[in-house]
Scaffold this motif. Structure first.
Motif, short mmCIF file in Angstrom:
data_model
loop_
_atom_site.label_atom_id
_atom_site.label_comp_id
_atom_site.label_asym_id
_atom_site.label_seq_id
_atom_site.Cartn_x
_atom_site.Cartn_y
_atom_site.Cartn_z
N UNK A 1 1.03 -1.22 0.02
CA UNK A 1 0.12 0.01 -0.03
C UNK A 1 0.80 1.31 -0.14
N UNK A 2 0.30 2.48 -0.07
CA UNK A 2 0.95 3.50 -0.07
C UNK A 2 0.95 4.61 0.95
N UNK A 3 0.17 3.96 2.04
CA UNK A 3 0.17 4.68 3.28
C UNK A 3 0.12 3.46 4.31
N UNK A 4 0.67 3.62 5.68
CA UNK A 4 0.61 2.79 6.78
C UNK A 4 0.25 3.56 7.86
N UNK A 5 -0.54 2.85 9.02
CA UNK A 5 -0.90 3.43 10.23
C UNK A 5 -0.49 2.67 11.22
N UNK A 6 0.03 3.08 12.28
CA UNK A 6 0.35 2.29 13.66
C UNK A 6 0.20 3.00 14.71
N UNK A 7 0.12 2.17 15.80
CA UNK A 7 -0.21 3.04 17.31
C UNK A 7 1.19 3.14 17.77
N UNK A 8 1.58 4.37 18.46
CA UNK A 8 2.55 4.76 19.15
C UNK A 8 3.13 3.38 20.08
N UNK A 9 4.28 2.86 19.88
CA UNK A 9 4.79 1.82 20.83
C UNK A 9 4.54 0.52 19.96
N UNK A 10 3.76 0.35 19.08
CA UNK A 10 3.45 -0.91 18.29
C UNK A 10 4.45 -1.50 17.44
N UNK A 11 4.73 -2.76 17.66
CA UNK A 11 5.78 -3.47 17.01
C UNK A 11 5.31 -4.41 15.90
N UNK A 12 5.68 -4.27 14.74
CA UNK A 12 5.14 -4.89 13.55
C UNK A 12 6.22 -5.56 12.63
N UNK A 13 5.70 -6.53 12.18
CA UNK A 13 6.66 -7.36 11.23
C UNK A 13 6.17 -6.70 9.66
N UNK A 14 7.14 -6.15 9.10
CA UNK A 14 6.88 -5.55 7.61
C UNK A 14 7.69 -6.59 6.90
N UNK A 15 6.72 -7.38 6.02
CA UNK A 15 7.31 -8.29 4.92
C UNK A 15 7.32 -7.53 3.59
N UNK A 16 8.46 -7.33 3.08
CA UNK A 16 8.66 -6.38 1.82
C UNK A 16 8.76 -7.42 0.64
N UNK A 17 8.51 -7.28 -0.50
CA UNK A 17 8.90 -7.78 -1.64
C UNK A 17 8.86 -6.96 -2.83
N UNK A 18 9.87 -7.32 -3.64
CA UNK A 18 10.34 -6.48 -5.01
C UNK A 18 9.64 -7.08 -6.03
N UNK A 19 8.56 -6.86 -6.68
CA UNK A 19 8.11 -7.36 -7.74
C UNK A 19 8.42 -6.20 -9.09
N UNK A 20 9.32 -5.12 -9.00
CA UNK A 20 9.50 -4.28 -9.85
C UNK A 20 10.66 -5.06 -10.81
#
Length: 169
Positions: free
Chosen positions: A51-70
């Protein structure tokens, strides 16, 4: 003369590396995988993210799985606009020294000594550099800063619009 040029290059690289890694103080820090609340998949295309925008809560820990399809090498980097601007100098140097070669990375050149023990290995906690078809992940804990972006700082990509917003509540 060559020693002076190497010293200048090393100083520039150190400054850019510091800017790229500074996200740990200005928007978060590497997170503990045991604390991940959710996983978000991000796809890099040529000159845009999905996506083009991301939202998180302060202090939230997330896993960001990133894939290059370019079809080109792309970067996923968390930082402020000023940090991205500073980091673009390092990315330009990576192109000039043959590390980033369009659709692939020259891993041997990434190990090149730029002076003072600094290399172009691009191993920042807030950033991934991926060839076409590659995927990787990072775990990040977001702070309360609300001026973050995720971007690709390969020369020209940020300017072409390969940047997205991060909202931290």
């Amino acid at each position: 003369m060559n020693r002076t040029v190497n010293g200048v290059v090393a100083a520039l690289l150190l400054g850019a590396t510091t800017a790229a890694g500074a996200a740990a103080g200005e928007g978060g820090q590497p997170g503990d995988a045991q604390q991940v609340s959710r996983t978000i998949e991000i796809v890099m295309h040529d000159n845009y993210f999905e996506p083009e925008q991301l939202s998180f809560a302060a202090g939230e820990t997330v896993r960001l799985k990133v894939r290059n399809e370019g079809a080109l090498v792309h970067e996923f980097n968390i930082g402020t606009a000023a940090m991205h601007e500073a980091h673009q100098g390092q990315m330009q140097m990576m192109v000039e020294h043959g590390v980033i070669q369009g659709d692939h990375l020259n891993h041997e050149r990434m190990k090149m000594d730029m002076g003072g023990g600094h290399t172009m290995e691009h191993n920042h906690a807030n950033s991934l550099l991926l060839e076409p078809g590659q995927e990787a992940e990072l775990v990040w804990t977001f702070a309360s800063a609300n001026s973050l972006e995720f971007a690709c700082n390969v020369p020209g990509h940020y300017q072409a619009g390969m940047v997205g917003g991060i909202h931290v509540e």
